[in-house]
Write a protein that holds these residues in place. Structure first.
Motif, mmCIF file in Angstrom:
data_model
loop_
_atom_site.group_PDB
_atom_site.id
_atom_site.type_symbol
_atom_site.label_atom_id
_atom_site.label_comp_id
_atom_site.label_asym_id
_atom_site.label_seq_id
_atom_site.Cartn_x
_atom_site.Cartn_y
_atom_site.Cartn_z
ATOM 1 N N GLU A 98 -2.610 20.557 -4.124
ATOM 2 C CA GLU A 98 -3.319 20.048 -5.294
ATOM 3 C C GLU A 98 -2.352 19.528 -6.347
ATOM 4 O O GLU A 98 -2.597 18.496 -6.973
ATOM 5 C CB GLU A 98 -4.203 21.150 -5.895
ATOM 6 N N THR A 99 -1.277 20.253 -6.568
ATOM 7 C CA THR A 99 -0.276 19.854 -7.552
ATOM 8 C C THR A 99 1.112 20.048 -6.954
ATOM 9 O O THR A 99 1.275 20.710 -5.924
ATOM 10 C CB THR A 99 -0.398 20.678 -8.852
ATOM 11 N N LEU A 100 2.098 19.500 -7.641
ATOM 12 C CA LEU A 100 3.473 19.662 -7.180
ATOM 13 C C LEU A 100 3.943 21.098 -7.367
ATOM 14 O O LEU A 100 4.766 21.593 -6.602
ATOM 15 C CB LEU A 100 4.392 18.696 -7.942
ATOM 16 N N ARG A 101 3.410 21.783 -8.378
ATOM 17 C CA ARG A 101 3.771 23.197 -8.544
ATOM 18 C C ARG A 101 3.233 24.029 -7.383
ATOM 19 O O ARG A 101 3.903 24.965 -6.925
ATOM 20 C CB ARG A 101 3.235 23.734 -9.867
ATOM 21 N N LYS A 102 2.031 23.720 -6.901
ATOM 22 C CA LYS A 102 1.502 24.428 -5.729
ATOM 23 C C LYS A 102 2.425 24.247 -4.532
ATOM 24 O O LYS A 102 2.612 25.167 -3.727
ATOM 25 C CB LYS A 102 0.107 23.913 -5.398
ATOM 26 N N CYS A 103 3.002 23.069 -4.426
ATOM 27 C CA CYS A 103 3.954 22.820 -3.344
ATOM 28 C C CYS A 103 5.195 23.688 -3.526
ATOM 29 O O CYS A 103 5.723 24.232 -2.556
ATOM 30 C CB CYS A 103 4.323 21.338 -3.329
ATOM 31 N N ALA A 104 5.663 23.829 -4.777
ATOM 32 C CA ALA A 104 6.818 24.686 -5.043
ATOM 33 C C ALA A 104 6.501 26.146 -4.743
ATOM 34 O O ALA A 104 7.334 26.875 -4.188
ATOM 35 C CB ALA A 104 7.257 24.515 -6.497
ATOM 36 N N GLU A 105 5.298 26.594 -5.094
ATOM 37 C CA GLU A 105 4.902 27.967 -4.787
ATOM 38 C C GLU A 105 4.873 28.193 -3.276
ATOM 39 O O GLU A 105 5.285 29.259 -2.785
ATOM 40 C CB GLU A 105 3.528 28.255 -5.395
ATOM 41 N N SER A 106 4.397 27.204 -2.548
ATOM 42 C CA SER A 106 4.368 27.314 -1.093
ATOM 43 C C SER A 106 5.776 27.386 -0.512
ATOM 44 O O SER A 106 6.022 28.109 0.460
ATOM 45 C CB SER A 106 3.612 26.128 -0.495
ATOM 46 N N ALA A 107 6.709 26.655 -1.124
ATOM 47 C CA ALA A 107 8.101 26.685 -0.660
ATOM 48 C C ALA A 107 8.710 28.066 -0.845
ATOM 49 O O ALA A 107 9.375 28.598 0.054
ATOM 50 C CB ALA A 107 8.920 25.635 -1.414
ATOM 51 N N LEU A 108 8.478 28.687 -2.009
ATOM 52 C CA LEU A 108 9.025 30.019 -2.255
ATOM 53 C C LEU A 108 8.313 31.076 -1.418
ATOM 54 O O LEU A 108 8.931 32.042 -0.962
ATOM 55 C CB LEU A 108 8.909 30.345 -3.748
#
Length: 240
Positions: free
Chosen positions: A147-157
């Motif tokens: 949904e957002t780029l932050r969600k992508c970052a959360e998925s990475a971590l």
């Protein structure tokens, strides 16, 4: 003044024009990947030592204030000295600032450099690395359908730690970004943009880091040694 009939006619036309313009922009744009990276940090555990210059100024300020402080009667001071006396005695020995991990330079441990910030680095495959060789990098993920780029970052971590209950993402916006363009010396490497998000350790002193060949927890000065080509960028982006 525009009539209601003309408005009804122009609104569908405007929608059609905007849709056509958006489709043309998508078709004309070059495919460029976006990568979300996470700067995962552990905040200082103990208060950093006071700089000698600051300590000297505090000593001077205290002595200067003592010259002009209010003088209390001796009777008042004698009463305050006798207050709260008892037979108990508390023995307190502070924990050492230098840990065993500091002595052995164990960079896999979070129990080191207690007065500094530590950052997580991974050793493994990273997007855009030449010849798919393992390199040191931050937890990252190529933006796909989040949904957002932050969600992508959360998925990475999350893919590295497996659980985000002891983490805290600082804000929704990235703290910085880097642009990688295809060069003549490496035409096979893709062009992409890497956005950095900050996340912090919350109430935990050990993580089971996975999905990598190796990992380290390093200070800012140590981190710059792993990225000599981007040292100037990280030195400005990371404030510690």
């Amino acid at each position: 003044m525009m009539s209601a009939t003309m408005r009804r006619i122009q609104l569908p036309v405007l929608r059609a024009l905007s849709t056509a313009a958006a489709e043309a922009a998508v078709e004309s744009s070059t495919p460029e990947k976006i990568v979300a990276s996470v700067l995962f940090e552990r905040l200082p555990v103990v208060v950093p030592k006071i700089d000698p210059v600051v300590y000297a100024f505090q000593e001077f300020s205290f002595r200067w204030q003592q010259q002009y402080r209010r003088r209390y009667p001796d009777e008042f001071l004698n009463k305050s000295n006798t207050r709260g006396k008892g037979d108990y005695q508390i023995e307190y020995t502070p924990a050492p600032r230098i840990t065993e991990a500091d002595k052995t330079n164990d960079r896999k441990s979070l129990n080191r450099a207690l007065d500094r910030r530590l950052y997580l680095l991974l050793y493994g495959n990273a997007y855009g690395a030449p010849s798919d060789k393992p390199v040191w990098h931050f937890p990252e993920k190529v933006y796909d359908s989040e949904e957002t780029l932050r969600k992508c970052a959360e998925s990475a971590l999350h893919s590295v730690l497996g659980d985000l209950s002891n983490t805290y993402f600082v804000g929704n916006a990235p703290m910085g970004h880097m642009i990688f363009t295809r060069g003549e010396d490496a035409p096979d490497l893709p062009s992409f943009k890497r956005f950095f998000f900050k996340s912090q350790v919350i109430a935990k002193d050990e993580f089971n880091v996975g999905k990598c060949k190796d990992f380290v927890w390093v200070t800012k000065d140590e981190l710059l040694e792993y990225f000599p080509d981007q040292a100037e960028f990280f030195n400005k982006m990371i404030i510690s």
